[in-house]
Design a protein around this motif. Structure first.
Motif, mmCIF file in Angstrom:
data_model
loop_
_atom_site.group_PDB
_atom_site.id
_atom_site.type_symbol
_atom_site.label_atom_id
_atom_site.label_comp_id
_atom_site.label_asym_id
_atom_site.label_seq_id
_atom_site.Cartn_x
_atom_site.Cartn_y
_atom_site.Cartn_z
ATOM 1 N N GLY A 176 5.944 6.567 -2.883
ATOM 2 C CA GLY A 176 5.418 5.257 -2.505
ATOM 3 C C GLY A 176 5.584 4.233 -3.616
ATOM 4 N N GLU A 177 5.423 4.682 -4.859
ATOM 5 C CA GLU A 177 5.591 3.776 -5.997
ATOM 6 C C GLU A 177 6.997 3.174 -6.022
ATOM 7 N N ARG A 179 8.638 2.231 -3.708
ATOM 8 C CA ARG A 179 8.770 1.146 -2.731
ATOM 9 C C ARG A 179 8.280 -0.180 -3.320
ATOM 10 N N LYS A 180 7.710 -0.117 -4.512
ATOM 11 C CA LYS A 180 7.228 -1.367 -5.124
ATOM 12 C C LYS A 180 8.375 -2.193 -5.713
ATOM 13 N N PRO A 184 13.342 -2.134 -2.701
ATOM 14 C CA PRO A 184 12.705 -0.814 -2.826
ATOM 15 C C PRO A 184 13.741 0.302 -2.907
ATOM 16 N N ARG A 229 8.926 -8.891 2.269
ATOM 17 C CA ARG A 229 8.345 -7.555 2.120
ATOM 18 C C ARG A 229 7.184 -7.418 3.100
ATOM 19 N N VAL A 254 7.816 -2.156 3.030
ATOM 20 C CA VAL A 254 7.542 -1.558 1.717
ATOM 21 C C VAL A 254 6.220 -0.797 1.663
ATOM 22 N N ALA A 255 5.398 -0.965 2.673
ATOM 23 C CA ALA A 255 4.095 -0.272 2.673
ATOM 24 C C ALA A 255 3.660 -0.081 4.117
ATOM 25 N N MET A 307 -3.329 -2.768 -1.448
ATOM 26 C CA MET A 307 -1.924 -2.397 -1.237
ATOM 27 C C MET A 307 -1.060 -3.645 -1.069
ATOM 28 N N ASP A 310 -0.570 -4.899 -4.540
ATOM 29 C CA ASP A 310 0.237 -4.028 -5.411
ATOM 30 C C ASP A 310 1.695 -3.948 -4.960
ATOM 31 N N TRP A 311 1.909 -3.967 -3.663
ATOM 32 C CA TRP A 311 3.290 -3.835 -3.153
ATOM 33 C C TRP A 311 3.915 -5.217 -2.863
#
Lengths: 371, 430
Positions: A176-177, A179-180, A184, A229, A254-255, A307, A310-311
């Motif tokens: 998942g990280e 995807r930041k 991504p 995103r 991305v999330a 989230m 962060d994303w």
């Protein structure tokens, strides 16, 4: 990408090659219908918990004669694959009552399965009462496992299973990280394929494959830089093709807050706990809550909001299944909160097996133009 | 936006009360023998809504708005007025369907999907339209359905009001009753104490429970008379005792109204005059909700086909024991049990249990056919369709499914619904 191919393949069919090998080795598979059923407990009983899906199914004619057209297409699809005999490889099944669709699916599955079915009574609030109830339900689940499969589930079994599942969660968090990044490292469709694979093959095997995959992804890019995103939330969505369809319009997913996606892998169970059932209960109550949890919105929104930050999410797509009241209500509350944060929300109504359609394409396109 | 509860009181004062007066002064044939019961029911409703209006303006009292997975006795023990919100749409659809349309549309404009249960859309729409009582707090549970599980969180967001969420267990056993009772003790009592500013008084609570036990026994005795062939009381009155209990269990006036029903029914049985205005030919079990927008439906079925509704799945849930008043725990367990099994919460039953319960009531009341409604906002009853059909086929029970919205006649108009019923009684049942 070659390294991802295996994950995509196992996600594309229910009874995949890895499961066949597991069965041929004399092991057992138990189906589950909801991500809130604690899989660690089944795993501790030596069983492989398999979240039921219906990849490739386009028609639910047999199930429609038993459930109703206002029952969601996920539940009708699960019943359809059972009625077609495509679940005959299962050794058991755990049903539940997360929503009314699930509750009535449970009745149909119990009547028609032909193998041991256990009803797991789901909690619908957060807090100490529900924690107590969840522990009681896990104890009942253990009794079912022990009686149906002539086995014992010890604290040590639970500890080992928690350890295996936590490893998955850490690896998925690492994925998942990635995807930041912009762009991504993995697309939203690829991430979902991996996530679905995690609930479709033996967990230890999945962990090994994912651990081997991650280094090859660290320097990788998926899609173009600077694309909008997007976060995807909504009900049962296990089709990477659906996300692929959205991403083809020029966005990066991305999330997500999907129960087949990242929601399932959030957090960890305390491995140092004195007793594991309470620790597992704490973990499940601490994740993003399903919208069926009546007092869970603020808790879930807090996590989603973090989230989004962060994303670096620009917009949210809520893809809810038709006739899903819970997501209908959640979407309304989510949209109102996100409006305050100036995060646009697209409300998409879909059927479980729909990868894409002209209508969805038009709505996504219009939404992107607005972005 | 109107004043809170203004429309409700306009109907209460401008329609219900005059209607009751008219019935007392002009008992209309062929139902003249029952006019006093109908009037008593209307009087009870008038008193109920007036009490809510009075509590809105009384700083020493509160209005408890509760969801149909609870019973009201605890609120009465705190001297609250109590309004079961799921009963509220039926209040309007019986007398003024245009208000129902207006509130449903307000909810949809506010973002609630149109396929959500109309009861929940109505509640949200009534909230957005400012009709709900003020000076209030809310208590809800997680049963019976998806619709309530989204309506109440939305209400809380709209009103930013005190709201307690209880977890109703989706099992049907002693552990579940204890689990729910524990929440009544640990969460509900402190919550009501906080919002009423009153301390919980166990003696007052016991008084209310004793009173509700009297009402309960009258309710059960009345329902027992419906087993007699022909059953006493005509269709318009059939569900009245149950609804009275759900509104007012624990209030002396509810007990007295139920006493009227019970004494009338038992006297008819004793004297062998249970036959109504029309000969009883069929004994119908009605499963799930009846159409609130067609209050004349049951009398019409009796007149046209001799088809008497003798039991419905909701009010036939009065099969528990009176509440044991020996301790706080036993009283709360009794309340929990009533809340879980006597309300719409019984829809939380697993399908097999739900069908067993239904068939058991069908047998107990000597029915010869079943009408099962498929309310288009209820995934639960619609999802049980296949298993209900299979069970009825196995038992050779004549079964009619009616798909409609029980609050909204635009989904299936009266005439269309009655045409389906007519087809059933003139073909299958002939």
């Amino acid at each position: 990408m070659k390294e991802l191919q295996h994950f995509e393949e196992v996600a594309s069919e229910l009874y995949n090659g890895d499961l066949r090998a597991w069965k041929e080795a004399g092991n057992r598979i138990v189906g589950t219908v909801c991500s809130s059923i604690p899989e660690e407990v089944l795993h501790a009983g030596g069983l492989l918990p398999l979240r039921l899906r219906a990849p490739g199914l386009l028609d639910t004619a047999s199930a429609d004669a038993h459930l109703h057209r206002i029952n969601c297409s996920y539940t009708r699809s699960v019943l359809e694959v059972l009625m077609r005999g495509e679940l005959s490889f299962l050794d058991g099944l755990i049903t539940t009552n997360t929503c009314d669709h699930m509750l009535r699916l449970a009745g149909e599955l119990e009547a028609k399965a032909g193998f041991p079915v256990h009803y797991f009574s789901m909690y619908h609030t957060l807090g100490s009462a529900s924690r107590h109830w969840l522990i009681l339900e896990m104890e009942r689940l253990i009794r079912y496992i022990e009686e149906s499969f002539s086995t014992k589930v010890s604290e040590e079994d639970l500890r080992q299973s928690v350890s295996v599942y936590n490893r998955t969660r850490r690896l998925m968090a690492e994925l998942g990280e990635l995807r930041k990044k912009d762009p991504p490292a993995v697309s939203g469709a690829e991430y979902l394929a991996v996530a679905v694979a995690g609930m479709s093959i033996p967990r230890e095997q999945f962990n090994e494959k994912l651990e081997a995959l991650l280094p090859s992804l660290r320097e990788r890019s998926s899609g173009g830089s600077g694309q909008p995103r997007v976060m995807l939330v909504g009900g049962a969505c296990d089709m990477p093709e659906f996300i692929e369809f959205i991403e083809a319009k020029g966005v990066s997913v991305v999330a997500d807050g999907l129960c087949f996606g990242s929601r399932r892998y959030q957090g960890e169970v305390d491995e140092n706990a004195e007793a594991f059932l309470p620790a597992i209960a704490d973990h499940y109550l601490d994740r993003i809550a399903c919208p069926a949890i009546i007092d869970g919105f603020d808790h879930s929104y807090g996590i989603l909001r973090q989230m989004i930050s962060d994303w670096r999410v620009d917009a949210v797509i809520c893809a809810r299944l038709k006739f899903c009241d819970h997501w209908g209500g959640q979407r309304k509350m989510l949209a109102e909160e996100l409006r305050k944060e100036s995060v646009p929300v697209l409300d998409l109504e879909r059927e479980y097996s729909t990868a894409g359609s002209g209508q969805i394409a038009t709505r996504v396109q219009a939404f992107l133009e607005m972005l | 936006m109107g004043k809170p509860f203004e429309r409700t009181m306009a109907i209460t004062n401008g329609m219900l009360e005059p209607m009751s007066r008219f019935l007392k002064e002009n008992p209309l044939p062929p139902y003249q023998d029952y006019a006093h019961l109908l009037a008593a029911m209307l009087d009870h409703n008038v008193a109920h809504y007036r009490d809510i209006a009075a509590a809105m303006g009384d700083e020493k009292r509160k209005v408890a708005m509760y969801e149909f997975g609870l019973v009201p006795q605890l609120f009465y023990a705190f001297d609250c007025a109590a309004l079961c919100l799921e009963m509220f749409p039926g209040f309007y659809s019986r007398v003024d369907e245009s208000v129902v349309y207006e509130f449903l549309e307000a909810a949809e404009e506010g973002g609630v999907p149109s396929d959500t249960c109309s009861t929940d859309r109505f509640i949200v729409g009534a909230t957005l339209s400012g009709e709900l009582p003020t000076n209030s707090f809310f208590v809800t549970s997680s049963s019976p359905c998806d619709g309530t599980r989204i309506a109440y969180p939305i209400l809380q967001k709209i009103l930013d009001c005190p709201m307690l969420f209880l977890d109703a267990p989706f099992r049907n056993d002693r552990d579940s009753v204890k689990y729910y009772a524990g929440q009544l003790k640990d969460q509900l009592i402190p919550f009501v104490e906080e919002h009423t500013g009153r301390k919980f008084d166990i003696d007052r609570f016991r008084e209310v429970i004793v009173e509700s036990n009297k009402a309960y026994e009258l309710l059960v005795d009345t329902r027992e008379t419906y087993r007699v062939k022909p059953a006493p009381h005509y269709g318009m009155l059939r569900t009245a005792p149950y609804v009275l209990f759900m509104h007012g269990a624990g209030l002396p006036e509810t007990t007295e109204t139920l006493r009227l029903f019970c004494e009338d029914a038992t006297q008819r049985v004793r004297e062998g005059r249970t036959e109504g205005p029309f000969p009883q030919k069929h004994r119908v079990m009605w499963v799930h909700v009846p159409p609130t927008y067609d209050r004349e439906l049951f009398p019409w079925m009796e007149e046209q086909f001799g088809a008497t509704l003798v039991v419905d799945s909701l009010s036939s849930t009065c099969v528990l024991e009176p509440i044991d008043t020996s301790s706080l725990e036993t009283m709360l367990e009794g309340l929990a049990w009533q809340g879980l099994d006597m309300t719409m919460s019984f829809m939380r039953y697993e399908s097999a249990d739900f069908i067993d319960f239904t068939l058991s009531a069908y047998d107990q009341y000597g029915c010869d056919c079943m009408i099962t409604t498929q309310h288009v906002g209820c995934q639960s009853i619609c999802g049980a369709r296949g298993l209900i059909r299979e069970a009825c086929r196995e038992r050779e029970i004549p079964l009619l499914f009616i798909e409609f919205d029980y609050n909204d006649d635009r989904v299936l108009a009266r005439e269309q619904m009655r045409a389906q019923i007519e087809d059933f009684f003139t073909t299958v049942m002939e």
